[in-house]
Motif scaffolding. Sequence first.
Motif, short mmCIF file in Angstrom:
data_model
loop_
_atom_site.label_atom_id
_atom_site.label_comp_id
_atom_site.label_asym_id
_atom_site.label_seq_id
_atom_site.Cartn_x
_atom_site.Cartn_y
_atom_site.Cartn_z
N LYS A 65 54.84 22.81 59.55
CA LYS A 65 56.00 22.93 58.67
C LYS A 65 56.85 24.10 59.16
CE LYS A 65 55.32 24.30 54.44
NZ LYS A 65 55.03 24.36 53.01
N PRO A 66 58.12 23.83 59.51
CA PRO A 66 58.98 24.93 59.93
C PRO A 66 59.09 25.97 58.83
CG PRO A 66 60.02 22.79 60.36
CD PRO A 66 58.78 22.55 59.54
N PRO A 67 59.08 27.26 59.17
CA PRO A 67 59.06 28.30 58.15
C PRO A 67 60.30 28.34 57.27
CG PRO A 67 59.35 29.24 60.34
CD PRO A 67 59.08 27.78 60.52
N HIS A 68 61.44 27.82 57.73
CA HIS A 68 62.66 27.88 56.96
C HIS A 68 62.89 26.67 56.06
CE1 HIS A 68 63.62 25.58 60.54
NE2 HIS A 68 64.62 25.05 59.87
N ILE A 69 62.02 25.67 56.13
CA ILE A 69 62.20 24.47 55.33
C ILE A 69 61.15 24.42 54.22
CG2 ILE A 69 62.11 21.95 55.33
CD1 ILE A 69 63.14 22.02 58.20
N THR A 70 61.62 24.22 53.00
CA THR A 70 60.70 24.05 51.88
C THR A 70 60.47 22.55 51.70
OG1 THR A 70 61.58 26.01 50.83
CG2 THR A 70 60.33 24.51 49.44
N MET A 71 59.22 22.15 51.68
CA MET A 71 58.89 20.74 51.59
C MET A 71 57.94 20.51 50.43
SD MET A 71 58.64 17.61 53.65
CE MET A 71 59.44 18.35 55.01
N ALA A 72 58.24 19.51 49.63
CA ALA A 72 57.33 19.15 48.54
C ALA A 72 56.06 18.55 49.14
CB ALA A 72 57.99 18.15 47.62
N THR A 73 54.94 18.78 48.49
CA THR A 73 53.67 18.19 48.89
C THR A 73 53.22 17.27 47.77
OG1 THR A 73 53.10 20.18 50.11
CG2 THR A 73 51.30 18.68 49.59
N LEU A 74 52.86 16.05 48.09
CA LEU A 74 52.36 15.10 47.09
C LEU A 74 50.85 15.15 47.08
CD1 LEU A 74 54.70 12.08 47.81
CD2 LEU A 74 54.95 13.84 46.07
N ASN A 75 50.27 15.42 45.91
CA ASN A 75 48.83 15.52 45.76
C ASN A 75 48.43 14.65 44.57
OD1 ASN A 75 48.26 17.60 47.80
ND2 ASN A 75 49.55 18.86 46.50
N PRO A 76 47.79 13.51 44.82
CA PRO A 76 47.41 12.62 43.71
C PRO A 76 46.44 13.29 42.74
CG PRO A 76 46.99 11.59 45.85
CD PRO A 76 47.38 13.00 46.11
N LYS A 133 39.34 27.92 46.42
CA LYS A 133 39.72 28.40 47.74
C LYS A 133 41.22 28.66 47.68
CE LYS A 133 36.07 26.29 50.33
NZ LYS A 133 35.66 25.35 51.32
N LYS A 134 41.65 29.77 48.22
CA LYS A 134 43.02 30.22 48.12
C LYS A 134 44.02 29.22 48.69
CE LYS A 134 45.61 34.43 48.65
NZ LYS A 134 45.62 35.75 49.17
N SER A 135 45.10 29.02 48.00
CA SER A 135 46.26 28.20 48.36
C SER A 135 45.95 26.80 48.89
CB SER A 135 47.20 28.92 49.31
OG SER A 135 46.61 29.66 50.28
N TYR A 136 45.07 26.07 48.25
CA TYR A 136 44.77 24.72 48.67
C TYR A 136 45.91 23.76 48.36
CZ TYR A 136 43.52 23.49 43.85
OH TYR A 136 43.54 23.25 42.51
N LEU A 137 46.84 24.13 47.49
CA LEU A 137 47.95 23.25 47.14
C LEU A 137 49.16 23.42 48.06
CD1 LEU A 137 47.99 23.30 43.25
CD2 LEU A 137 47.35 21.44 44.75
N PHE A 138 49.18 24.41 48.91
CA PHE A 138 50.35 24.68 49.72
C PHE A 138 49.98 24.73 51.20
CE2 PHE A 138 50.84 26.66 45.56
CZ PHE A 138 51.93 25.93 45.11
N PRO A 139 49.83 23.55 51.85
CA PRO A 139 49.44 23.52 53.25
C PRO A 139 50.55 24.05 54.15
CG PRO A 139 50.01 21.32 52.50
CD PRO A 139 50.03 22.23 51.28
N THR A 140 50.16 24.52 55.34
CA THR A 140 51.12 25.04 56.30
C THR A 140 51.55 23.96 57.29
OG1 THR A 140 49.33 25.80 57.70
CG2 THR A 140 50.26 27.40 56.13
N LYS A 141 50.98 22.76 57.17
CA LYS A 141 51.36 21.65 58.03
C LYS A 141 51.80 20.47 57.18
CE LYS A 141 47.65 22.25 61.34
NZ LYS A 141 46.66 21.48 62.07
N THR A 142 52.58 19.59 57.76
CA THR A 142 52.95 18.34 57.10
C THR A 142 52.29 17.21 57.87
OG1 THR A 142 54.89 17.85 58.45
CG2 THR A 142 55.21 19.35 56.57
N ALA A 143 52.44 15.98 57.38
CA ALA A 143 51.89 14.83 58.08
C ALA A 143 52.56 14.63 59.44
CB ALA A 143 52.06 13.58 57.22
N PHE A 144 53.71 15.27 59.65
CA PHE A 144 54.45 15.11 60.89
C PHE A 144 54.34 16.32 61.80
CE2 PHE A 144 56.48 12.69 57.53
CZ PHE A 144 56.34 11.41 58.04
N GLY A 145 53.43 17.26 61.50
CA GLY A 145 53.22 18.43 62.34
C GLY A 145 53.40 19.71 61.54
#
Length: 166
Positions: A19-30, A5-17
């Motif tokens: 993701k602002p479009p101007h902030i790059t945030m690392a995603t932790l995936n075990p 499924k396309k882009s499963y590693l790059f979610p558009t939300k974070t655990a806190f709501g």
Amino acid sequence: MFQTKKSYLFPTKTAFGPKPPHITMATLNPHVNFNGNAEEAFTFYRSVFGGDFAMVMRFKDLPGFPFAPHEADKIMHIALPVGNSVLMANDVPEAMGRTNENENRSKIAIGAASKEEADRLFHGLSEGGQVEMPISDSPWGSYFGMFRDKYGIEWMVDFDARRSGE
């Protein structure tokens, strides 16, 4: 062929709501290694978490990858989206040796959205495993428990009402 499924590693939300479009945030995936039972373990995890696999790739699906014929149907990569994260795994080819199923250097931590969800995940995932710390109110103020599941993977489940607004 493998499923994805396309882009499963790059979610558009974070655990806190969102993701602002101007902030790059690392995603932790075990990512977990298994000794030939990744598919069985992930079928079990899917029964607890729900959802669908974002990808299932077998050794035979990768052209030119050297593998023993009896390992053709083993898992090269499997991915299960869980909330805003992705739990991933593979089977370690026998030629690379066995993975230590009793390692104790890492745990997968789950931040539950409610006490009920914490109970459901703790009891579902720990079924057939070994509870290290029963889920209950902790001295630090959250609802917390730890266990090793029946596949040797260590987990921590936590719900903190102070963060959820409950």
